[in-house]
Design a protein around this motif. Structure first.
Motif, short mmCIF file in Angstrom:
data_model
loop_
_atom_site.label_atom_id
_atom_site.label_comp_id
_atom_site.label_asym_id
_atom_site.label_seq_id
_atom_site.Cartn_x
_atom_site.Cartn_y
_atom_site.Cartn_z
N GLY A 283 0.79 -1.23 0.00
CA GLY A 283 0.00 0.00 0.00
C GLY A 283 0.81 1.27 0.00
O GLY A 283 0.27 2.36 0.09
N ILE A 284 2.15 1.17 -0.07
CA ILE A 284 2.99 2.36 -0.13
C ILE A 284 3.12 2.77 -1.59
O ILE A 284 3.62 2.02 -2.42
CB ILE A 284 4.39 2.10 0.46
CG1 ILE A 284 4.25 1.62 1.92
CG2 ILE A 284 5.25 3.34 0.36
CD1 ILE A 284 3.64 2.64 2.83
N ALA A 285 2.67 3.95 -1.92
CA ALA A 285 2.72 4.40 -3.31
C ALA A 285 2.94 5.91 -3.34
O ALA A 285 2.85 6.59 -2.32
CB ALA A 285 1.43 4.05 -4.04
N GLY A 286 3.26 6.40 -4.52
CA GLY A 286 3.41 7.84 -4.68
C GLY A 286 4.79 8.21 -5.16
O GLY A 286 5.72 7.41 -5.20
N ALA A 287 4.95 9.49 -5.52
CA ALA A 287 6.18 9.96 -6.14
C ALA A 287 7.36 9.95 -5.19
O ALA A 287 8.50 10.01 -5.64
CB ALA A 287 5.97 11.37 -6.68
N LYS A 288 7.12 9.90 -3.88
CA LYS A 288 8.21 10.00 -2.92
C LYS A 288 8.53 8.67 -2.25
O LYS A 288 9.11 8.63 -1.17
CB LYS A 288 7.87 11.04 -1.84
CG LYS A 288 7.67 12.45 -2.36
CD LYS A 288 8.96 13.03 -2.93
CE LYS A 288 8.76 14.51 -3.30
NZ LYS A 288 9.97 15.12 -3.85
N THR A 289 8.17 7.56 -2.87
CA THR A 289 8.44 6.27 -2.24
C THR A 289 9.94 6.02 -2.10
O THR A 289 10.36 5.24 -1.26
CB THR A 289 7.82 5.12 -3.05
OG1 THR A 289 8.30 5.20 -4.39
CG2 THR A 289 6.30 5.20 -3.03
N TYR A 290 10.76 6.67 -2.93
CA TYR A 290 12.21 6.48 -2.84
C TYR A 290 12.78 7.09 -1.56
O TYR A 290 13.95 6.90 -1.25
CB TYR A 290 12.91 7.06 -4.07
CG TYR A 290 12.67 8.55 -4.27
CD1 TYR A 290 13.49 9.49 -3.68
CD2 TYR A 290 11.60 9.00 -5.04
CE1 TYR A 290 13.26 10.84 -3.86
CE2 TYR A 290 11.36 10.34 -5.22
CZ TYR A 290 12.20 11.27 -4.63
OH TYR A 290 11.97 12.61 -4.79
N TRP A 291 11.98 7.85 -0.81
CA TRP A 291 12.42 8.33 0.51
C TRP A 291 12.53 7.19 1.50
O TRP A 291 13.15 7.32 2.53
CB TRP A 291 11.39 9.34 1.06
CG TRP A 291 11.58 10.73 0.56
CD1 TRP A 291 12.62 11.24 -0.15
CD2 TRP A 291 10.68 11.81 0.77
NE1 TRP A 291 12.42 12.56 -0.42
CE2 TRP A 291 11.24 12.95 0.13
CE3 TRP A 291 9.45 11.94 1.41
CZ2 TRP A 291 10.62 14.19 0.14
CZ3 TRP A 291 8.83 13.18 1.41
CH2 TRP A 291 9.40 14.28 0.79
N GLY A 292 11.87 6.08 1.24
CA GLY A 292 11.79 5.02 2.23
C GLY A 292 10.47 5.11 2.98
O GLY A 292 9.69 6.04 2.81
N THR A 293 10.21 4.12 3.83
CA THR A 293 8.92 4.03 4.50
C THR A 293 9.04 4.09 6.01
O THR A 293 8.12 3.70 6.72
CB THR A 293 8.23 2.70 4.11
OG1 THR A 293 9.11 1.60 4.47
CG2 THR A 293 7.98 2.64 2.61
N GLY A 294 10.16 4.58 6.52
CA GLY A 294 10.41 4.50 7.94
C GLY A 294 10.01 5.70 8.78
O GLY A 294 10.17 5.67 10.00
N HIS A 295 9.51 6.78 8.16
CA HIS A 295 9.19 7.98 8.93
C HIS A 295 8.23 7.70 10.09
O HIS A 295 8.47 8.13 11.23
CB HIS A 295 8.60 9.07 8.02
CG HIS A 295 9.57 10.13 7.65
ND1 HIS A 295 10.29 10.10 6.47
CD2 HIS A 295 9.97 11.26 8.30
CE1 HIS A 295 11.07 11.18 6.41
NE2 HIS A 295 10.89 11.89 7.51
N LEU A 296 7.14 7.04 9.79
CA LEU A 296 6.14 6.78 10.82
C LEU A 296 6.74 5.96 11.95
O LEU A 296 6.54 6.27 13.13
CB LEU A 296 4.94 6.06 10.23
CG LEU A 296 3.85 5.64 11.23
CD1 LEU A 296 3.28 6.85 11.95
CD2 LEU A 296 2.74 4.87 10.51
#
Length: 347
Positions: A283-296
């Motif tokens: 469910g992770i999508a969008g133009a900024k996915t290359y930032w990674g998914t660890g912020h939350l």
């Protein structure tokens, strides 16, 4: 002077591109309330305040004496991190700042000192340490399940346009950004390499402006070589001169196998076979996915440490490590001398 409500009150300073990630994380936490957002741009801060249902202020110093604000998230341009963090820490606020901790190591050390003297926590956002692939690589290095670490590789090939710099008002300048691709885009990968490899005996490298020369005064491309104390070696290449934002590539080679991260999926290559070990959340999508998914995950963990009165593990001292690597690379690129970690870079 504001009265103190129950729970923790938070504020965000800087309402640019990264702020919504912080706001979303804060609003997902029980017992935490987003009290205010601050930005010198009146239109932007008013829009953010309406979106998040909180107060808008145009001067972060209005937050200093607020008793209903315990934690401040800094999402501002790089050169503002250190002066803002020091004042906020001295005012008794916990601070979570986006990377880099500061534009230079001396300023970052002042932040560390202010945190120590105030008894408040200073966290630095290196969210990619929370990615499943990164955690698995680190775990494998620490437990020795694939034997001795031999070498590491990190590659960042992203794209930043001329307008990205010309429209920002602060990017592309030594005084306000503190550097280019190294300190802004590739710092996460450099942080992972030093986190994986541990203490290093030397780092060498060079930087250049291959495409954006004349638009920026800093680097758009860089390469580096690490010699680690444990005998491993590391290489790095980063650029903003590619045509698209490609996913970061990481590789850790051991004497009993190789771990490869591609598109945030981690694979084990061993005995002639490739096995998928983990993949990013669905469910992770969008133009900024290359930032990674660890912020939350990082922000939730930061607040967990605050509630339990435990020192947050990615503190100012940890944030300083990647900055020292970057300063070493800039220094070596200019001087072509071998840089050792104990050597003073800027006095």
């Amino acid at each position: 002077m504001q009265s103190k409500p129950s729970g923790l009150g938070a504020a965000i300073v800087g309402c640019g591109a990264i702020a919504p990630l912080h706001a979303g994380a804060i609003r997902s936490l029980e017992g935490v309330r987003l009290v205010a957002v601050a930005d010198t741009n009146y239109s932007r801060v008013e829009t953010a305040a309406q979106t998040y249902g909180c107060e808008a202020v145009t001067d972060y110093r209005e937050l200093l004496d607020r008793q209903d604000i315990d934690v401040v998230h800094l999402c501002t341009p790089h050169h503002l991190h250190a002066p803002m963090a020091v004042k906020l820490l001295q005012a008794g606020k916990h601070v979570l700042t986006e990377k880099p901790a500061a534009t230079d190591s001396a300023s970052a050390r002042r932040m560390v000192q202010a945190a120590a003297e105030s008894g408040r926590q200073l966290g630095v956002v290196f969210q990619n340490r929370y990615n499943e692939a990164s955690l698995k690589i680190k775990e494998t290095i620490d437990n020795g399940s694939l034997g001795r670490l031999l070498c590491l590789k990190g590659i960042v090939t992203w794209h930043r346009s001329e307008n990205y710099y010309r429209d920002s008002g602060w990017r592309g300048s030594w005084g306000t950004e503190g550097g280019g691709v190294l300190i802004n885009q590739a710092i996460h990968t450099l942080d992972l390499l030093q986190w994986f490899g541990g203490a290093y005996t030397s780092v060498r490298g060079s930087v250049s402006a291959d495409v954006l020369d004349g638009v920026i005064e800093v680097d758009d491309s860089a390469h580096a070589f690490f010699a680690f104390v444990n005998g491993a070696r590391g290489i790095f290449y980063g650029t903003n001169a590619y045509g698209v934002n490609s996913p970061v590539e990481l590789e850790a080679v051991f004497d009993q196998g190789t771990l490869v991260q591609r598109r945030d999926h981690l694979y084990l290559w061993q005995d002639g076979r490739e096995t998928l070990l983990c993949e990013p959340p669905a469910g992770i999508a969008g133009a900024k996915t290359y930032w990674g998914t660890g912020h939350l995950r990082l922000i939730v963990d930061f607040y967990s440490h605050l509630r339990e009165d435990r020192p947050f593990w990615i503190d100012g001292t940890e944030g300083l490590k990647a900055l020292e690597v970057i300063e070493g690379l800039y220094y070596d690129s200019e001087s072509r001398h071998l840089v050792r970690p104990e050597k003073s870079i800027r006095g």
